[in-house]
Design an enzyme around this catalytic site. Structure first.
Site, mmCIF file in Angstrom:
data_model
loop_
_atom_site.group_PDB
_atom_site.id
_atom_site.type_symbol
_atom_site.label_atom_id
_atom_site.label_comp_id
_atom_site.label_asym_id
_atom_site.label_seq_id
_atom_site.Cartn_x
_atom_site.Cartn_y
_atom_site.Cartn_z
ATOM 1 N N SER A 67 34.199 54.126 53.306
ATOM 2 C CA SER A 67 33.886 55.237 54.355
ATOM 3 C C SER A 67 34.302 55.284 55.557
ATOM 4 O O SER A 67 34.951 54.219 56.246
ATOM 5 C CB SER A 67 32.471 55.255 54.460
HETATM 6 N N1 SAH Z 1 30.374 50.921 50.694
HETATM 7 C C1 SAH Z 1 31.482 50.808 50.239
HETATM 8 C C2 SAH Z 1 32.154 52.139 49.921
HETATM 9 C C3 SAH Z 1 31.958 52.541 48.722
HETATM 10 S S1 SAH Z 1 32.382 53.909 47.846
HETATM 11 C C4 SAH Z 1 32.672 49.935 51.366
HETATM 12 O O1 SAH Z 1 32.037 49.825 52.208
HETATM 13 O O2 SAH Z 1 33.722 49.835 50.911
HETATM 14 C C5 SAH Z 1 31.108 54.074 46.754
HETATM 15 C C6 SAH Z 1 31.138 53.012 45.435
HETATM 16 O O3 SAH Z 1 29.908 52.962 44.694
HETATM 17 C C7 SAH Z 1 32.307 53.137 44.663
HETATM 18 O O4 SAH Z 1 32.803 51.650 44.695
HETATM 19 C C8 SAH Z 1 31.692 53.418 43.309
HETATM 20 O O5 SAH Z 1 32.448 52.740 42.269
HETATM 21 C C9 SAH Z 1 30.223 52.729 43.387
HETATM 22 N N2 SAH Z 1 29.234 53.200 42.566
HETATM 23 C C10 SAH Z 1 29.230 54.523 42.159
HETATM 24 N N3 SAH Z 1 28.198 54.653 41.313
HETATM 25 C C11 SAH Z 1 27.524 53.488 41.271
HETATM 26 C C12 SAH Z 1 26.305 52.806 40.558
HETATM 27 N N4 SAH Z 1 25.572 53.561 39.774
HETATM 28 N N5 SAH Z 1 26.076 51.517 40.939
HETATM 29 C C13 SAH Z 1 26.805 50.614 41.540
HETATM 30 N N6 SAH Z 1 27.996 51.282 42.225
HETATM 31 C C14 SAH Z 1 28.145 52.516 42.183
#
Ligand code: SAH
Length: 216
Positions: A67
């Site tokens: 993000s």
């Molecule tokens: N917090 C992260 C940004 C994440 S983007 C950072 O600081 O880099 C969102 C993430 O959520 C992605 O990697 C995606 O694979 C994950 N995601 C999506 N659905 C999910 C679920 N049901 N359980 C765990 N992770 C999930």
């Protein structure tokens, strides 16, 4: 740039905090401290490291994104976490948001559904010395029951609704922050407060997030 062709990431980071965070509405000292001290460029792929401190999201592989710094800071600030808190994150991604929280709280439990991202983030956080972050590969919809309840929960993927297991695993008086809305559309960043016998929600700002996916 400094000598030997090295980019001066420390000054880029200071500038990010001043122009993207303080100049907007990020005032919480703990959040500003964490954002000033986590080396964001070490959480993005090498070929785009020089862009790590720009005012936007960046790709981190497997179709996912890290993000925008402002959104990470806003979500952190709105959680109002304390030093003694235990926090659950859904969507580890690069591990950056987990690292930011780890600078403030007692411990962070973070779940990532894409195996490769979970393993890479775990390895990265360990190498960088974030010993109070625990990474798990799995579907975060179910939360992390054996470590519940949590003082705060942060979801960094956009869901169509708030998963009930996460509400159940939040302490009374605790806060959750989650982007809610239809896939691939503008969502709302929602702040959830768990009261004695109900939850209160407040829409903060419109946001775009990668979708919350489910295990088949
Ligand atoms: N917090 C992260 C940004 C994440 S983007 C950072 O600081 O880099 C969102 C993430 O959520 C992605 O990697 C995606 O694979 C994950 N995601 C999506 N659905 C999910 C679920 N049901 N359980 C765990 N992770 C999930």
């Amino acid at each position: 740039m400094t000598g030997f062709g090295q980019t001066d990431y420390t000054s880029k980071r200071k500038q990010m905090v001043t122009t993207q965070l303080k100049a907007r509405d990020i005032k919480d000292p703990a959040t500003l401290y964490a954002m000033s001290n986590v080396r964001r460029h070490l959480f993005v792929p090498k070929n785009i490291q020089s862009q790590a401190y720009r005012d936007g999201p960046l790709p981190i592989g497997s179709g996912q994104t890290i993000s925008q710094p402002y959104i990470v800071a806003l979500m952190t600030q709105e959680l109002q976490v304390k030093q003694t808190d235990r926090v659950l994150e859904i969507g580890t991604g690069s591990g950056y948001q987990a690292a930011v929280l780890a600078k403030i709280v007692d411990s962070v439990y973070t779940i990532e559904i894409v195996k490769n991202l979970a393993l890479t983030a775990q390895d990265r956080l360990k190498k960088l010395g974030y010993t109070n972050v625990n990474v798990k590969w799995g579907d975060g919809y179910h939360g992390w029951p054996s470590k519940a309840p949590f003082d705060a929960i942060i979801v960094t993927a956009g869901a169509d609704s708030i998963p009930q297991p996460l509400i159940d695993q939040l302490k009374k008086g605790g806060r959750m922050i989650i982007p809610v809305g239809p896939n691939n559309a503008v969502m709302q960043l929602v702040l959830v407060k768990k009261m004695e016998d109900k939850i209160i929600t407040k829409n903060l700002i419109p946001v775009r997030f990668v979708p919350f996916t489910r295990e088949d």
